[in-house]
Design a protein around this motif. Structure first.
Motif, PDB file in Angstrom:
ATOM      1  N   MET A   6       9.299 -11.250  23.126  1.00 30.84           N
ATOM      2  CA  MET A   6       9.088 -11.723  21.763  1.00 30.84           C
ATOM      3  C   MET A   6      10.226 -12.637  21.322  1.00 30.84           C
ATOM      4  O   MET A   6      10.010 -13.677  20.741  1.00 30.84           O
ATOM      5  N   GLU A   7      11.457 -12.200  21.646  1.00 23.25           N
ATOM      6  CA  GLU A   7      12.616 -12.996  21.259  1.00 23.25           C
ATOM      7  C   GLU A   7      12.612 -14.356  21.960  1.00 23.25           C
ATOM      8  O   GLU A   7      12.959 -15.368  21.360  1.00 23.25           O
ATOM      9  N   SER A   8      12.180 -14.368  23.231  1.00 21.31           N
ATOM     10  CA  SER A   8      12.147 -15.640  23.955  1.00 21.31           C
ATOM     11  C   SER A   8      11.098 -16.586  23.365  1.00 21.31           C
ATOM     12  O   SER A   8      11.297 -17.796  23.337  1.00 21.31           O
ATOM     13  N   GLU A   9       9.979 -16.020  22.862  1.00 18.99           N
ATOM     14  CA  GLU A   9       8.968 -16.869  22.239  1.00 18.99           C
ATOM     15  C   GLU A   9       9.507 -17.504  20.958  1.00 18.99           C
ATOM     16  O   GLU A   9       9.266 -18.676  20.685  1.00 18.99           O
ATOM     17  N   MET A  10      10.274 -16.719  20.202  1.00 14.13           N
ATOM     18  CA  MET A  10      10.865 -17.249  18.979  1.00 14.13           C
ATOM     19  C   MET A  10      11.860 -18.374  19.314  1.00 14.13           C
ATOM     20  O   MET A  10      11.884 -19.413  18.671  1.00 14.13           O
ATOM     21  N   LYS A  11      12.647 -18.148  20.350  1.00 13.90           N
ATOM     22  CA  LYS A  11      13.619 -19.153  20.788  1.00 13.90           C
ATOM     23  C   LYS A  11      12.894 -20.433  21.228  1.00 13.90           C
ATOM     24  O   LYS A  11      13.308 -21.541  20.894  1.00 13.90           O
ATOM     25  N   THR A  12      11.804 -20.268  21.955  1.00 12.48           N
ATOM     26  CA  THR A  12      11.008 -21.412  22.400  1.00 12.48           C
ATOM     27  C   THR A  12      10.444 -22.161  21.202  1.00 12.48           C
ATOM     28  O   THR A  12      10.512 -23.392  21.141  1.00 12.48           O
ATOM     29  N   ASN A  13       9.903 -21.426  20.228  1.00  9.80           N
ATOM     30  CA  ASN A  13       9.360 -22.078  19.034  1.00  9.80           C
ATOM     31  C   ASN A  13      10.434 -22.864  18.286  1.00  9.80           C
ATOM     32  O   ASN A  13      10.169 -23.950  17.772  1.00  9.80           O
ATOM     33  N   LEU A  14      11.663 -22.338  18.260  1.00 10.77           N
ATOM     34  CA  LEU A  14      12.755 -23.066  17.611  1.00 10.77           C
ATOM     35  C   LEU A  14      13.081 -24.349  18.373  1.00 10.77           C
ATOM     36  O   LEU A  14      13.415 -25.367  17.765  1.00 10.77           O
ATOM     37  N   GLN A  15      12.969 -24.298  19.690  1.00 12.61           N
ATOM     38  CA  GLN A  15      13.173 -25.519  20.488  1.00 12.61           C
ATOM     39  C   GLN A  15      12.088 -26.547  20.164  1.00 12.61           C
ATOM     40  O   GLN A  15      12.371 -27.746  20.061  1.00 12.61           O
ATOM     41  N   PHE A  16      10.850 -26.074  20.008  1.00 11.66           N
ATOM     42  CA  PHE A  16       9.760 -26.977  19.609  1.00 11.66           C
ATOM     43  C   PHE A  16      10.080 -27.625  18.268  1.00 11.66           C
ATOM     44  O   PHE A  16       9.917 -28.835  18.092  1.00 11.66           O
ATOM     45  N   VAL A  17      10.521 -26.813  17.304  1.00 13.05           N
ATOM     46  CA  VAL A  17      10.839 -27.312  15.959  1.00 13.05           C
ATOM     47  C   VAL A  17      11.933 -28.371  16.030  1.00 13.05           C
ATOM     48  O   VAL A  17      11.815 -29.441  15.421  1.00 13.05           O
ATOM     49  N   ASP A  18      12.989 -28.084  16.790  1.00 18.72           N
ATOM     50  CA  ASP A  18      14.088 -29.049  16.920  1.00 18.72           C
ATOM     51  C   ASP A  18      13.600 -30.369  17.495  1.00 18.72           C
ATOM     52  O   ASP A  18      13.929 -31.438  16.981  1.00 18.72           O
ATOM     53  N   LEU A  19      12.819 -30.290  18.556  1.00 15.66           N
ATOM     54  CA  LEU A  19      12.308 -31.503  19.202  1.00 15.66           C
ATOM     55  C   LEU A  19      11.426 -32.297  18.239  1.00 15.66           C
ATOM     56  O   LEU A  19      11.571 -33.515  18.115  1.00 15.66           O
ATOM     57  N   LEU A  20      10.531 -31.610  17.540  1.00 18.67           N
ATOM     58  CA  LEU A  20       9.608 -32.305  16.638  1.00 18.67           C
ATOM     59  C   LEU A  20      10.335 -32.886  15.426  1.00 18.67           C
ATOM     60  O   LEU A  20       9.976 -33.965  14.949  1.00 18.67           O
TER      61      LEU A  20
END
Length: 87
Positions: free
Chosen positions: A1-15
């Protein structure tokens, strides 16, 4: 779950960095949320590119060239693939 949140934050940063309409940070919250949902639903960059194009066009009534959308879609998929490998 924590890794998914981290991944989503990477998506947000990129976008946020992408900023296709040069509005500066913080004006794409809805589009970013819709795009992240699309990343989890779709499994091909070209489909994601079309979805990104339609999400942003719906909000801003301006079209982003599909090649720009495909470029960002491929970067998003690279993040997605990296996160799924590191379980």
């Amino acid at each position: 779950m924590e890794s998914e949140m981290k991944t989503n934050l990477q998506f947000v940063d990129l976008l946020n960095e992408w900023d296709p309409f040069k509005l500066k940070n913080g004006h794409y919250d809805t589009e970013i949320a819709d795009t992240i949902q699309a990343i989890h639903e779709l499994d091909q960059p070209d489909k994601l590119a079309k979805r990104i194009q339609s999400i942003y066009e719906f909000s801003f009534e301006q079209s982003i060239p599909i090649d720009e959308c495909l470029k960002i879609a491929k970067q998003l998929f690279a993040i997605k693939e990296n996160s799924s490998c590191s379980i």
